[in-house]
Design a protein around this motif. Structure first.
Motif, PDB file in Angstrom:
ATOM      1  N   GLY A 279       4.956   2.025  12.819  1.00  0.00           N
ATOM      2  CA  GLY A 279       4.913   0.845  13.677  1.00  0.00           C
ATOM      3  C   GLY A 279       6.261   0.530  14.278  1.00  0.00           C
ATOM      4  N   ALA A 280       7.312   0.654  13.476  1.00  0.00           N
ATOM      5  CA  ALA A 280       8.660   0.428  13.983  1.00  0.00           C
ATOM      6  C   ALA A 280       9.023   1.478  15.034  1.00  0.00           C
ATOM      7  CB  ALA A 280       9.664   0.447  12.831  1.00  0.00           C
ATOM      8  N   ALA A 281       8.685   2.732  14.771  1.00  0.00           N
ATOM      9  CA  ALA A 281       8.984   3.793  15.737  1.00  0.00           C
ATOM     10  C   ALA A 281       8.244   3.572  17.046  1.00  0.00           C
ATOM     11  CB  ALA A 281       8.611   5.154  15.144  1.00  0.00           C
ATOM     12  N   GLY A 282       6.984   3.154  16.956  1.00  0.00           N
ATOM     13  CA  GLY A 282       6.213   2.876  18.160  1.00  0.00           C
ATOM     14  C   GLY A 282       6.817   1.749  18.978  1.00  0.00           C
ATOM     15  N   LEU A 283       7.288   0.706  18.310  1.00  0.00           N
ATOM     16  CA  LEU A 283       7.913  -0.407  19.018  1.00  0.00           C
ATOM     17  C   LEU A 283       9.229   0.013  19.659  1.00  0.00           C
ATOM     18  CD1 LEU A 283       8.085  -3.386  19.797  1.00  0.00           C
ATOM     19  CD2 LEU A 283       9.216  -3.789  17.601  1.00  0.00           C
ATOM     20  N   PHE A 284      10.062   0.752  18.932  1.00  0.00           N
ATOM     21  CA  PHE A 284      11.358   1.147  19.476  1.00  0.00           C
ATOM     22  C   PHE A 284      11.188   2.067  20.680  1.00  0.00           C
ATOM     23  CE2 PHE A 284      12.974   0.927  14.829  1.00  0.00           C
ATOM     24  CZ  PHE A 284      12.913  -0.454  14.858  1.00  0.00           C
TER      25      PHE A 284
ATOM     26  N   TRP B  11       0.850  -1.209   0.000  1.00  0.00           N
ATOM     27  CA  TRP B  11       0.000   0.000   0.000  1.00  0.00           C
ATOM     28  C   TRP B  11       0.874   1.243   0.000  1.00  0.00           C
ATOM     29  CZ3 TRP B  11      -2.199  -2.448   4.905  1.00  0.00           C
ATOM     30  CH2 TRP B  11      -3.130  -3.429   4.571  1.00  0.00           C
ATOM     31  N   PHE B  12       1.549   1.500  -1.064  1.00  0.00           N
ATOM     32  CA  PHE B  12       2.406   2.681  -1.108  1.00  0.00           C
ATOM     33  C   PHE B  12       1.540   3.918  -1.314  1.00  0.00           C
ATOM     34  CE2 PHE B  12       5.231   5.726  -3.136  1.00  0.00           C
ATOM     35  CZ  PHE B  12       6.297   5.676  -2.266  1.00  0.00           C
ATOM     36  N   PRO B  13       1.738   5.019  -0.680  1.00  0.00           N
ATOM     37  CA  PRO B  13       2.669   5.413   0.370  1.00  0.00           C
ATOM     38  C   PRO B  13       2.130   5.190   1.782  1.00  0.00           C
ATOM     39  CG  PRO B  13       1.574   7.368  -0.402  1.00  0.00           C
ATOM     40  CD  PRO B  13       1.020   6.201  -1.190  1.00  0.00           C
ATOM     41  N   GLY B  14       0.851   4.843   1.904  1.00  0.00           N
ATOM     42  CA  GLY B  14       0.280   4.644   3.231  1.00  0.00           C
ATOM     43  C   GLY B  14       0.921   3.479   3.974  1.00  0.00           C
ATOM     44  N   GLY B  15       1.238   2.407   3.256  1.00  0.00           N
ATOM     45  CA  GLY B  15       1.887   1.256   3.875  1.00  0.00           C
ATOM     46  C   GLY B  15       3.279   1.584   4.368  1.00  0.00           C
ATOM     47  N   LEU B  16       3.972   2.432   3.631  1.00  0.00           N
ATOM     48  CA  LEU B  16       5.303   2.855   4.056  1.00  0.00           C
ATOM     49  C   LEU B  16       5.223   3.645   5.358  1.00  0.00           C
ATOM     50  CD1 LEU B  16       8.351   3.290   3.536  1.00  0.00           C
ATOM     51  CD2 LEU B  16       7.709   5.306   2.203  1.00  0.00           C
ATOM     52  N   LEU B  17       4.288   4.573   5.418  1.00  0.00           N
ATOM     53  CA  LEU B  17       4.119   5.362   6.644  1.00  0.00           C
ATOM     54  C   LEU B  17       3.690   4.480   7.813  1.00  0.00           C
ATOM     55  CD1 LEU B  17       2.367   8.512   5.170  1.00  0.00           C
ATOM     56  CD2 LEU B  17       4.740   8.297   5.917  1.00  0.00           C
ATOM     57  N   LEU B  18       2.815   3.524   7.554  1.00  0.00           N
ATOM     58  CA  LEU B  18       2.370   2.609   8.598  1.00  0.00           C
ATOM     59  C   LEU B  18       3.517   1.736   9.096  1.00  0.00           C
ATOM     60  CD1 LEU B  18      -0.050   1.460  10.186  1.00  0.00           C
ATOM     61  CD2 LEU B  18      -0.333  -0.173   8.308  1.00  0.00           C
ATOM     62  N   ALA B  19       4.341   1.247   8.207  1.00  0.00           N
ATOM     63  CA  ALA B  19       5.461   0.380   8.586  1.00  0.00           C
ATOM     64  C   ALA B  19       6.496   1.137   9.413  1.00  0.00           C
ATOM     65  CB  ALA B  19       6.116  -0.202   7.331  1.00  0.00           C
ATOM     66  N   VAL B  20       6.836   2.343   8.998  1.00  0.00           N
ATOM     67  CA  VAL B  20       7.835   3.126   9.743  1.00  0.00           C
ATOM     68  C   VAL B  20       7.258   3.600  11.077  1.00  0.00           C
ATOM     69  CG1 VAL B  20       9.259   5.218   9.680  1.00  0.00           C
ATOM     70  CG2 VAL B  20       9.092   3.779   7.666  1.00  0.00           C
TER      71      VAL B  20
ATOM     72  N   ALA C 244      16.911   5.216  10.558  1.00  0.00           N
ATOM     73  CA  ALA C 244      16.936   6.541  11.184  1.00  0.00           C
ATOM     74  C   ALA C 244      16.031   6.584  12.413  1.00  0.00           C
ATOM     75  CB  ALA C 244      16.510   7.608  10.170  1.00  0.00           C
ATOM     76  N   VAL C 245      14.860   5.971  12.307  1.00  0.00           N
ATOM     77  CA  VAL C 245      13.943   5.929  13.447  1.00  0.00           C
ATOM     78  C   VAL C 245      14.565   5.142  14.600  1.00  0.00           C
ATOM     79  CG1 VAL C 245      11.746   4.923  14.183  1.00  0.00           C
ATOM     80  CG2 VAL C 245      11.838   6.368  12.174  1.00  0.00           C
ATOM     81  N   ALA C 246      15.252   4.055  14.290  1.00  0.00           N
ATOM     82  CA  ALA C 246      15.906   3.256  15.332  1.00  0.00           C
ATOM     83  C   ALA C 246      16.968   4.073  16.062  1.00  0.00           C
ATOM     84  CB  ALA C 246      16.525   2.003  14.720  1.00  0.00           C
ATOM     85  N   VAL C 247      17.760   4.814  15.325  1.00  0.00           N
ATOM     86  CA  VAL C 247      18.797   5.638  15.955  1.00  0.00           C
ATOM     87  C   VAL C 247      18.174   6.757  16.787  1.00  0.00           C
ATOM     88  CG1 VAL C 247      20.667   7.268  15.449  1.00  0.00           C
ATOM     89  CG2 VAL C 247      20.560   5.091  14.254  1.00  0.00           C
ATOM     90  N   ILE C 248      17.143   7.374  16.272  1.00  0.00           N
ATOM     91  CA  ILE C 248      16.479   8.458  16.999  1.00  0.00           C
ATOM     92  C   ILE C 248      15.862   7.938  18.291  1.00  0.00           C
ATOM     93  CG2 ILE C 248      14.515  10.036  16.927  1.00  0.00           C
ATOM     94  CD1 ILE C 248      15.164  10.414  13.913  1.00  0.00           C
ATOM     95  N   CYS C 249      15.168   6.813  18.214  1.00  0.00           N
ATOM     96  CA  CYS C 249      14.518   6.274  19.417  1.00  0.00           C
ATOM     97  C   CYS C 249      15.537   5.786  20.434  1.00  0.00           C
ATOM     98  CB  CYS C 249      13.566   5.153  19.045  1.00  0.00           C
ATOM     99  SG  CYS C 249      12.116   5.734  18.156  1.00  0.00           S
ATOM    100  N   ALA C 250      16.643   5.218  19.984  1.00  0.00           N
ATOM    101  CA  ALA C 250      17.681   4.792  20.923  1.00  0.00           C
ATOM    102  C   ALA C 250      18.371   5.993  21.562  1.00  0.00           C
ATOM    103  CB  ALA C 250      18.712   3.916  20.216  1.00  0.00           C
ATOM    104  N   THR C 251      18.475   7.088  20.836  1.00  0.00           N
ATOM    105  CA  THR C 251      19.085   8.285  21.392  1.00  0.00           C
ATOM    106  C   THR C 251      18.159   8.979  22.374  1.00  0.00           C
ATOM    107  OG1 THR C 251      20.299   8.583  19.338  1.00  0.00           O
ATOM    108  CG2 THR C 251      20.167  10.479  20.792  1.00  0.00           C
TER     109      THR C 251
END
Length: 151
Positions: free
Chosen positions: A70-75, A59-68, A128-135
């Motif tokens: 979701g990852a940010a929420g988990l991190f 589902w581009f671009p909505g799927g991309l936003l949802l995937a990133v 990038a989201v992983a680095v931001i959330c870890a920081t």
């Protein structure tokens, strides 16, 4: 000289009995519950990475936003739940392992990632989201007595 008769420089003699700097503390193995939490976050990161790989292309671009997102929420959620930066690093490591393994081609020539812009945005955005959330994760804080140095 100050009014109490001591010099204005502080030495190490006044810190006896207090906990030292957080970096000077010896490393300890995490408790069994904390190790289980980090292992669970690692596995959950791999699941989110796999699901994000499938959703972002579907589902581009909505799927991309949802995937990133979701990852940010988990991190960030892992960091807040454990109260440490390692809570963000564990799911990020699981996410990274899953995504890197899914980028490899199979002997038949099939792979899950296309060569489009969305795949690169998912990979780089997730990192990038992983680095931001870890920081932004919570670091070790001093105890109540060490917060105010003069008291």
């Amino acid at each position: 000289m100050t009014a109490s008769g001591t010099s204005g420089t502080s030495g190490t003699s006044g810190t006896s009995g207090r906990r030292g700097d957080a970096l000077a503390q010896p490393l300890r193995t995490p408790s069994l519950g904390r190790a289980a939490a980090y292992t669970g976050l690692f596995v959950l990161g791999a699941v989110v990475g796999t699901a994000g790989t499938l959703v972002q292309a579907g589902w581009f671009p909505g799927g991309l936003l949802l995937a990133v997102a979701g990852a940010a929420g988990l991190f960030l959620g892992g960091s807040r739940a454990t109260g440490s930066r390692a809570g963000a690093v564990a799911p990020a490591a699981g996410w990274m392992v899953a995504v890197v393994l899914l980028t490899a081609t199979r002997p038949e020539g099939d792979f899950l990632f296309g060569a489009g812009l969305g795949s690169y945005l998912f990979l780089l955005g997730g990192m990038a989201v992983a680095v931001i959330c870890a920081t932004l994760g919570l670091g070790r804080q001093p105890d109540g007595s060490a917060v105010r140095l003069g008291k």
